[in-house]
Design a protein around this motif. Structure first.
Motif, short mmCIF file in Angstrom:
data_model
loop_
_atom_site.label_atom_id
_atom_site.label_comp_id
_atom_site.label_asym_id
_atom_site.label_seq_id
_atom_site.Cartn_x
_atom_site.Cartn_y
_atom_site.Cartn_z
N HIS A 151 0.40 -0.95 0.02
CA HIS A 151 -0.11 -0.06 -0.07
C HIS A 151 0.92 0.89 0.22
N GLU A 184 1.54 10.53 -3.03
CA GLU A 184 0.78 9.44 -3.25
C GLU A 184 1.51 8.19 -3.70
N PHE A 217 -0.90 5.16 -4.42
CA PHE A 217 -1.84 5.18 -5.78
C PHE A 217 -2.70 5.77 -5.42
C1 LCN Z 1 -2.52 3.59 0.65
C2 LCN Z 1 -2.39 4.84 0.45
O1 LCN Z 1 -1.96 5.18 1.00
C3 LCN Z 1 -3.03 4.74 -1.01
O2 LCN Z 1 -2.19 6.32 -2.00
C4 LCN Z 1 -3.44 3.60 -1.98
O3 LCN Z 1 -4.61 4.27 -2.87
C5 LCN Z 1 -3.83 2.91 -0.69
O4 LCN Z 1 -3.21 2.09 0.18
C6 LCN Z 1 -4.81 1.53 -1.12
O5 LCN Z 1 -3.75 0.70 -1.85
#
Ligand code: LCN
Ligand code: UDP
Length: 807
Positions: free
Chosen positions: A434, A672, A674
């Motif tokens: 993540h 970010e 994702f």
């Molecule tokens: C954690 C994050 O910081 C996000 O950028 C991701 O979208 C999220 O987890 C899901 O993987």
């Protein structure tokens, strides 16, 4: 790179290099990072007559472009260069301007010296080196293929089946004989005893199946197949069974990577899945927007639904419904007795919209009830994880009535627990990061001792090394999560080599070219998030309630700000008030641009309005900063700040209401990993402007289905948004075009169907790989375990002792 430096030193540019180094020395900093190096080089070049050539096309500019770090020692200077993705080299430039390559070990010593932690006279620091364990396994060559592990592995495996047929074909045969569901044997029974018999029986079965019409149901010919040695699992109709057996026939006679992948993906071997996410606030309501609970919870809950559905479909297609198999998915998390207004104190919670998926909560042992009865920050939970894994194992075996067929860890803590459980139960293990914390915090490893009190990175980074090396395969959401971009180091890449001064040196922390890495991006829940134009799916009363909440409602407990002109185009964002999410940066960009203020209103959904309601220091400081920006730029009448935590359904409708107003979504994070909100906004049909730092760079195709912004450059960010708005003025259909293309982008690339299909197929192929390559993995796992026992556990114990004395 060595040649390039030599060229510079031999030619006209030597002078420039010397002057540039002098300029760097004047900065009086010992450690310079890429941005500072680039800026200083720009400053230097501007003062030179041949600026254009020097800055854009000289050899020196090439060297500077590839340089990630410069360490200035008294007599020498060290350049850390990254000539290509996933490759790092270091060079020492001596006082007389001669150059020599230095080893990773020397570089780590130098970094230690920089922070006064280099004392060789007291003995060597522990060296961690995983490289020897990867020497035996196949590795990808071209960096652009990193993250396409399974495609590579299939090629490798099929060539082995082809070249070295006896041993590998036997392994395939033995693998096929393994599969059972409870007491029922699947695929092959004892009538087939050798690989040769299998080959003959497959051919006979194909002749038999040729007699049946394609759509004949499995039950009509199951006895005949059984007599030939075939049990259920090959298909639900004559056609499907025939297809599967033809694949096997081809694999035996002339193996090919595509057939191997298709065939293994059809083998019914996954019925029970365990997903692990221990740190808590894992629930279905009222948990989002708390510290540490964001996208990960959303991701897992949606993934569970997709997985269950996909396994059910697979069971039907493989003809196993005759066995009444009920797949089960469990999300393992911690039970929090003082669960505030959530369900986190409940042991079992059924997951909505599933038949048999559950959240199973297992408490941490009560070492100090003042701590373990409550929510614990993810930075503090390390001491509880081993006993949590031990306690959970028993409960899992009962719940699943057996071992899971696949364990998927999430985030550093879940990945460690997944490793421990997978090792105890001997199950295929997948990890999903993540967001890896290491690259989020600058110098988190070099200064780990100073940060230890607050973050305990010594535990987290050790856990990460254990999990990423122990895992059978790794799922990443993007390519750059693994190895970054041309300009920036990837999250996994940052584990390749690093120093933890006084604790250990990592000489090789992870093999980035290993086929264990696979890019499988998440999807978005299409029942909740769908295009604003799909009016028939929308609830009218929710729509007007949320319209009121967003634009007009006056209620100081929920909303700050009254819009002078609610009809202006809404510029919308939604995130937790973390520093890195940078909602304050967006407010500042808006504040600095009079033109943006004239054209748009800024609408922020940010969870909280009052610093008194928070205990999180980052959140408190962001709240205060946002008020200060509103005052400083006098944004009253132009901004609405909603201090609410929306339910899932409401969050879906909120994007659509913004769409009704031809609004846009901005995601201004400093980084970010994702970014699920980007998918949500895009599928809702909002033109989306997202940070160029991190995952959004892969989700969006700039100016085609969205726009990149640089959140640190407010002027440019405002210009990009304003340019879009003026294009919309000139061409009233422009907003629609981008809106349409955003939706298409998500539907064709980011659905949970694509994700779960891929994940299950990976799980099967890596299980097969695990089965046939076991001996080589055992050495790696033993080494990994010793890190757990010798480094992780003593440090976890120290932290536990600290907790025991806390009130
Ligand atoms: C954690 C994050 O910081 C996000 O950028 C991701 O979208 C999220 O987890 C899901 O993987
Ligand atoms: N979210 C929400 N309410 C909020 C804030 C966020 O429902 O008040 C959801 C949002 O819709 C998204 C997730 O939380 O699904 C955030 O995920 P993302 O990947 O964007 O960021 P993370 O928080 O994981 O860093």
């Amino acid at each position: 790179m060595f040649d390039l430096i030599q060229e510079i030193l031999k030619g006209d540019e030597k002078n420039n290099l010397e002057q540039f180094v002098n300029l760097l020395r004047q900065l009086e900093k010992k450690y310079l990072l890429r941005n500072e190096i680039l800026n200083s080089f720009h400053d230097y070049c501007q003062k030179q007559e041949n600026y254009d050539h020097l800055y854009h096309s000289s050899d020196l500019s090439k060297l500077v472009y590839f340089t990630q770090e410069i360490i200035l020692d008294t007599e020498s200077l060290c350049l850390v260069v990254r000539p290509q993705i996933a490759t790092q080299q270091a060079y020492r430039l001596l006082e007389d301007f001669t150059v020599e390559a230095i080893s990773i070990q020397e570089l780590l010593n130098l970094r230690d010296r920089l922070v006064n932690r280099y004392h060789p006279q007291e003995g060597e620091v522990l060296k961690i080196d995983f490289q020897p364990f990867y020497d035996y396994s196949p590795v990808i060559r071209d960096p652009k293929n990193i993250g396409k592990g399974v495609a590579f592995l299939n090629r490798y495996l099929s060539s082995k089946l082809f070249d070295d047929s006896r041993q590998w074909q036997d392994a395939l045969f033995n693998f096929l004989r393994l599969h059972r569901y409870n007491d029922a044997q699947l695929l092959i029974n004892e009538r087939i005893q050798t690989q040769q018999q299998l080959s003959n029986c497959v051919k006979r079965a194909l002749i038999l199946l040729g007699k049946y019409p394609a759509d004949t149901a499995y039950k009509n010919f199951c006895t005949e197949l059984q007599n030939l040695g075939f049990e259920p699992g090959w298909g639900n109709t004559a056609h499907r069974v025939q297809e599967t057996l033809e694949m096997l026939d081809q694999l035996i006679d002339s193996p090919d990577h595509q057939v191997l992948e298709d065939f293994i993906s059809r083998i019914p071997m996954i019925f029970r899945i365990l997903l692990v996410s221990p740190h808590g606030w894992f629930g279905q309501e009222g948990v989002l927007g708390r510290p540490d609970t964001g996208g990960q919870v959303v991701y897992i809950l949606d993934q569970v639904k997709g997985l269950e559905k996909q396994i059910q479909d697979n069971i039907k297609l493989s003809g196993l419904d005759v066995l009444n198999i009920e797949p089960k998915v469990i999300v393992l998390t911690r039970l929090i007795p003082n669960s505030e207004d959530t369900t986190c104190h409940q042991r079992l919670e059924k997951i909505y919209d599933t038949d048999n998926a559950w959240i199973l909560r297992v408490p941490f042992r009560e070492y100090n009830p003042q701590i373990t009865q409550n929510w614990i920050s993810r930075f503090e939970i390390w001491p509880y994880l081993e006993t949590f894994a031990i306690d959970a194992e028993q409960e899992l075996l009962e719940q699943l009535q057996g071992k899971p067929d696949l364990i998927v860890g999430n985030y550093s803590d879940g990945n460690l627990v997944a490793f421990l459980l997978a090792r105890r139960m001997n199950v295929t293990q997948c990890i999903i990061a993540h967001a890896l914390e290491k690259s989020k915090y600058l110098f988190s490893n070099l200064y780990w001792q100073d940060l230890e009190d607050k973050y305990h990175f010594s535990l987290q980074f050790t856990a990460d090394l254990i999990a990423m090396n122990g895992a059978n395969f790794i799922v990443s959401s993007t390519y750059q999560e693994i190895v970054g971009t041309q300009d920036s180091v990837g999250q996994y890449e940052s584990y390749q080599s690093f120093t933890m001064p006084d604790l250990y040196h990592v000489l090789s922390g992870i093999e980035l070219f290993s086929p264990k890495f696979n890019i499988v991006p998440p999807g978005v829940n299409e029942d909740v998030y769908f295009p604003y134009s799909r009016i028939e799916g929308r609830n009218l009363s929710d729509r007007s309630r949320l319209e009121n909440l967003l634009f007009t409602l006056e209620d100081a407990t929920q909303v700050f700000g009254k819009l002078a002109d609610p009809s202006k185009r809404p510029l919308f964002s939604m995130a937790r008030l973390d520093r890195i999410k940078n909602l304050t940066g967006l407010a500042e960009c808006f504040g600095k641009s009079k033109e943006l203020q004239e054209r748009c209103n800024l609408i922020l959904i940010a969870g909280k309005l009052k610093s008194e309601d928070s205990t999180d220091h980052e959140e408190i400081s962001e709240i205060e900063k946002l008020y200060q920006i509103i005052d400083q730029y006098d944004l009253h009448g132009k901004i609405r700040w909603l201090g609410v935590r929306l339910s899932k359904d409401d969050s879906g409708e909120v994007y659509r209401v913004i769409g009704d107003h031809q609004g846009i979504f901005v995601q201004p994070a400093l980084f970010e990993a994702f970014g699920l909100t980007i998918l949500e906004a895009m599928i809702s049909g909002l033109p989306t402007f997202a940070t160029r730092f991190g995952g959004p760079l892969e989700i969006i195709q700039d100016q085609i289905n969205g726009f990149y912004i640089n959140p640190t450059d407010h002027t440019e960010m405002a210009e990009i948004i304003l340019k879009f708005i003026s294009k919309c003025d000139q061409n009233p259909n422009y907003w629609n075009e981008i809106s349409q293309r955003s939706q298409e982008r998500v539907y064709s690339n980011y659905t949970w169907k694509i994700h779960t299909n891929r994940l299950l197929s990976l799980a099967k192929i890596y299980s097969f790989w695990n089965y046939i390559s076991k001996e080589q993995r055992e050495e790696l796992l033993r080494y990994t375990e010793s890190l757990f026992h010798l480094i992780y556990k003593p440090r976890a114990k120290m932290l536990l002792e600290k907790h025991m004395h806390r009130h």
